[in-house]
Design a protein around this motif. Sequence first.
Motif, PDB file in Angstrom:
ATOM      1  N   ALA A  20     -25.330 -23.847  49.768  1.00 46.73           N
ATOM      2  CA  ALA A  20     -26.255 -23.187  48.849  1.00 46.73           C
ATOM      3  C   ALA A  20     -27.646 -23.796  48.950  1.00 46.73           C
ATOM      4  N   ALA A  21     -27.718 -25.119  49.087  1.00 48.08           N
ATOM      5  CA  ALA A  21     -29.012 -25.789  49.222  1.00 48.08           C
ATOM      6  C   ALA A  21     -29.682 -25.414  50.533  1.00 48.08           C
ATOM      7  N   ALA A  22     -28.922 -25.383  51.605  1.00 47.77           N
ATOM      8  CA  ALA A  22     -29.487 -25.088  52.918  1.00 47.77           C
ATOM      9  C   ALA A  22     -29.952 -23.638  53.034  1.00 47.77           C
ATOM     10  N   ALA A  23     -29.184 -22.728  52.453  1.00 48.08           N
ATOM     11  CA  ALA A  23     -29.452 -21.296  52.638  1.00 48.08           C
ATOM     12  C   ALA A  23     -30.387 -20.710  51.592  1.00 48.08           C
ATOM     13  N   ALA A  24     -30.779 -21.492  50.600  1.00 46.33           N
ATOM     14  CA  ALA A  24     -31.599 -20.976  49.496  1.00 46.33           C
ATOM     15  C   ALA A  24     -32.826 -20.233  50.013  1.00 46.33           C
ATOM     16  N   GLY A  25     -32.990 -18.978  49.562  1.00 44.81           N
ATOM     17  CA  GLY A  25     -34.126 -18.163  49.963  1.00 44.81           C
ATOM     18  C   GLY A  25     -33.957 -17.481  51.304  1.00 44.81           C
ATOM     19  N   ARG A  26     -32.858 -17.767  51.983  1.00 42.78           N
ATOM     20  CA  ARG A  26     -32.629 -17.175  53.300  1.00 42.78           C
ATOM     21  C   ARG A  26     -31.355 -16.346  53.360  1.00 42.78           C
ATOM     22  N   ALA A  27     -30.329 -16.748  52.618  1.00 42.27           N
ATOM     23  CA  ALA A  27     -29.065 -16.011  52.586  1.00 42.27           C
ATOM     24  C   ALA A  27     -28.381 -16.281  51.259  1.00 42.27           C
ATOM     25  N   GLY A  28     -27.614 -15.320  50.798  1.00 41.43           N
ATOM     26  CA  GLY A  28     -26.860 -15.497  49.574  1.00 41.43           C
ATOM     27  C   GLY A  28     -25.559 -16.235  49.852  1.00 41.43           C
ATOM     28  N   ILE A  29     -25.059 -16.922  48.849  1.00 42.13           N
ATOM     29  CA  ILE A  29     -23.801 -17.643  48.965  1.00 42.13           C
ATOM     30  C   ILE A  29     -22.799 -17.031  47.983  1.00 42.13           C
ATOM     31  N   VAL A  30     -21.645 -16.651  48.491  1.00 42.85           N
ATOM     32  CA  VAL A  30     -20.561 -16.164  47.643  1.00 42.85           C
ATOM     33  C   VAL A  30     -19.490 -17.244  47.622  1.00 42.85           C
ATOM     34  N   ALA A  31     -19.278 -17.839  46.455  1.00 46.08           N
ATOM     35  CA  ALA A  31     -18.280 -18.889  46.294  1.00 46.08           C
ATOM     36  C   ALA A  31     -16.956 -18.270  45.877  1.00 46.08           C
ATOM     37  N   VAL A  32     -15.893 -18.644  46.562  1.00 47.79           N
ATOM     38  CA  VAL A  32     -14.566 -18.109  46.236  1.00 47.79           C
ATOM     39  C   VAL A  32     -13.595 -19.267  46.010  1.00 47.79           C
ATOM     40  N   GLU A  33     -12.638 -19.042  45.126  1.00 45.51           N
ATOM     41  CA  GLU A  33     -11.642 -20.081  44.853  1.00 45.51           C
ATOM     42  C   GLU A  33     -10.326 -19.425  44.452  1.00 45.51           C
ATOM     43  N   PRO A  34      -9.201 -20.083  44.701  1.00 47.43           N
ATOM     44  CA  PRO A  34      -7.919 -19.534  44.267  1.00 47.43           C
ATOM     45  C   PRO A  34      -7.860 -19.458  42.746  1.00 47.43           C
ATOM     46  N   SER A  35      -7.182 -18.467  42.224  1.00 47.60           N
ATOM     47  CA  SER A  35      -7.045 -18.358  40.769  1.00 47.60           C
ATOM     48  C   SER A  35      -6.275 -19.541  40.197  1.00 47.60           C
ATOM     49  N   THR A  36      -5.503 -20.225  41.050  1.00 51.20           N
ATOM     50  CA  THR A  36      -4.731 -21.378  40.584  1.00 51.20           C
ATOM     51  C   THR A  36      -5.501 -22.696  40.683  1.00 51.20           C
TER      52      THR A  36
END
Length: 249
Positions: free
Chosen positions: A185-201
């Motif tokens: 997220a820090a590296a891509a800021a302003g250049r690409a969006g970050i989608v964070a995903v995690e298991p529901s568990t």
Amino acid sequence: MIDRSDVLEARRRIEGHVRWTPLLRGGSGSAPVWLKCEFMQHTGVFKARGAFNRLLAAQERGELDPAAGVVVASGGNAGLANAYAAAALGVPATVFVPTTAPKVKVERLLEYGATVRQVGAEYAEAYAGALQHAGQSGALFSHAYDQLEIAAGAGTIAEEILEDEPGIDTIVVAVGGGGLYAGLAAAAAGRAGIVAVEPSTIPTLHGALAAGRPVDVPVSGVAADSLGARRIGDIAFDIASRTPRFRCS
């Protein structure tokens, strides 16, 4: 707490110590999917980037005692990365793991020359043991995910992705403790969006955003072996709190 300048410094520091892994195109048509092959990284996991950055930065500052080396608590992967980096730099590594750590990972740690201490049934107990060891021995403490140098090292993945394919506008990243997410997220800021995903568990990020602060969450399921942190790191929570977001189920 972390921004792109930290990632660029990490990139300079670890160059020659880690692999620039391939970015392979999948899918078809006008919406291709690109896969970053970090399984081809040293030790088979992205964490080698942060481990080298942590050790090399400490070495530059004179904080890495060559006799005491480094200590880390890990379910396996961060331990492997630090053991490999320590061996490459010629310093000892001590890795605290839960008694539930997979035998194959313990054996690989030993192959890298690490001293392995098995403490408690959960990561939290191994973590407490590693902190105590650091205080008593003078070894450098390397966090599995919640240190600026660890996250910044992981963020070099985004630099490679966007240099290889500047047109990429979205990067999807798994969240456990959040070091990888924070760095990207820090590296891509302003250049690409970050989608964070995690298991529901293992909802560390969801739990923290709902509570307004990092909180312990129950973890279970097959992913708990590699994404088994009970709480999101402060660095990841800080950058998530400052980043516009949406939620998908």
